[in-house]
Design a protein around this motif. Structure first.
Motif, short mmCIF file in Angstrom:
data_model
loop_
_atom_site.label_atom_id
_atom_site.label_comp_id
_atom_site.label_asym_id
_atom_site.label_seq_id
_atom_site.Cartn_x
_atom_site.Cartn_y
_atom_site.Cartn_z
N TRP A 167 23.01 5.01 17.91
CA TRP A 167 21.99 4.65 18.90
C TRP A 167 22.00 3.14 19.13
N LEU A 168 22.46 2.38 18.12
CA LEU A 168 22.56 0.93 18.28
C LEU A 168 23.54 0.55 19.39
N MET A 169 24.60 1.34 19.53
CA MET A 169 25.56 1.11 20.62
C MET A 169 24.88 1.30 21.97
N THR A 170 24.08 2.35 22.08
CA THR A 170 23.34 2.59 23.32
C THR A 170 22.38 1.45 23.62
N ALA A 171 21.69 0.97 22.59
CA ALA A 171 20.76 -0.15 22.76
C ALA A 171 21.50 -1.41 23.19
N PHE A 172 22.67 -1.67 22.61
CA PHE A 172 23.45 -2.84 22.97
C PHE A 172 23.86 -2.79 24.43
N ILE A 173 24.29 -1.64 24.88
CA ILE A 173 24.71 -1.48 26.28
C ILE A 173 23.52 -1.73 27.21
N GLY A 174 22.36 -1.17 26.86
CA GLY A 174 21.17 -1.37 27.67
C GLY A 174 20.75 -2.83 27.71
N LEU A 175 20.77 -3.51 26.57
CA LEU A 175 20.41 -4.93 26.54
C LEU A 175 21.39 -5.77 27.35
N ASN A 176 22.67 -5.43 27.29
CA ASN A 176 23.66 -6.16 28.07
C ASN A 176 23.43 -5.98 29.56
N LEU A 177 23.13 -4.77 29.99
CA LEU A 177 22.83 -4.52 31.40
C LEU A 177 21.57 -5.27 31.83
N PHE A 178 20.57 -5.30 30.96
CA PHE A 178 19.31 -5.98 31.26
C PHE A 178 19.52 -7.48 31.42
N GLN A 179 20.22 -8.12 30.48
CA GLN A 179 20.44 -9.56 30.58
C GLN A 179 21.32 -9.89 31.78
N ALA A 225 29.66 1.35 32.02
CA ALA A 225 28.41 1.42 31.25
C ALA A 225 27.95 2.88 31.12
N GLY A 226 28.04 3.62 32.19
CA GLY A 226 27.64 5.03 32.16
C GLY A 226 28.47 5.85 31.19
N ILE A 227 29.77 5.64 31.22
CA ILE A 227 30.67 6.36 30.31
C ILE A 227 30.38 5.97 28.86
N MET A 228 30.18 4.67 28.62
CA MET A 228 29.92 4.21 27.26
C MET A 228 28.59 4.75 26.73
N ILE A 229 27.59 4.85 27.58
CA ILE A 229 26.31 5.42 27.16
C ILE A 229 26.47 6.90 26.81
N LEU A 230 27.20 7.64 27.63
CA LEU A 230 27.43 9.05 27.33
C LEU A 230 28.21 9.23 26.03
N ILE A 231 29.20 8.37 25.81
CA ILE A 231 29.96 8.44 24.56
C ILE A 231 29.06 8.13 23.37
N SER A 232 28.22 7.10 23.51
CA SER A 232 27.36 6.74 22.38
C SER A 232 26.33 7.83 22.09
N ILE A 233 25.86 8.51 23.10
CA ILE A 233 24.93 9.63 22.88
C ILE A 233 25.64 10.75 22.13
#
Length: 68
Positions: A30-42, A11-19
């Motif tokens: 930024w939608l990729m970053t939001a998707f990763i965050g929502l997935n972690l949250f759920q 998740a950390g690597i994917m967030i850095l890549i999306s940024i």
């Protein structure tokens, strides 16, 4: 490495890549970053972790990222 740690690292690597993609390719990444965050949250509330399922199949040891 446990599935929990593998999921966190992934998740950390994917967030850095999306940024980076947002900065250099298109602001729509930024939608990729939001998707990763929502997935972690759920995953925190439901215990269902799709990435955890993949990492378990790859042979990582289980420690808490529940696969239901």
């Amino acid at each position: 490495m446990t599935t929990d740690r593998a999921v966190q690292a992934f998740a950390g690597i994917m967030i850095l890549i999306s940024i980076a993609l947002t900065q250099f390719v298109s602001p729509w990444f930024w939608l990729m970053t939001a998707f990763i965050g929502l997935n972690l949250f759920q995953s925190a509330f439901t215990g269902f972790c799709p990435a955890g399922m993949v990492f378990q199949k790859l042979g990582f040891t289980s420690s808490g990222c529940a696969v239901k």
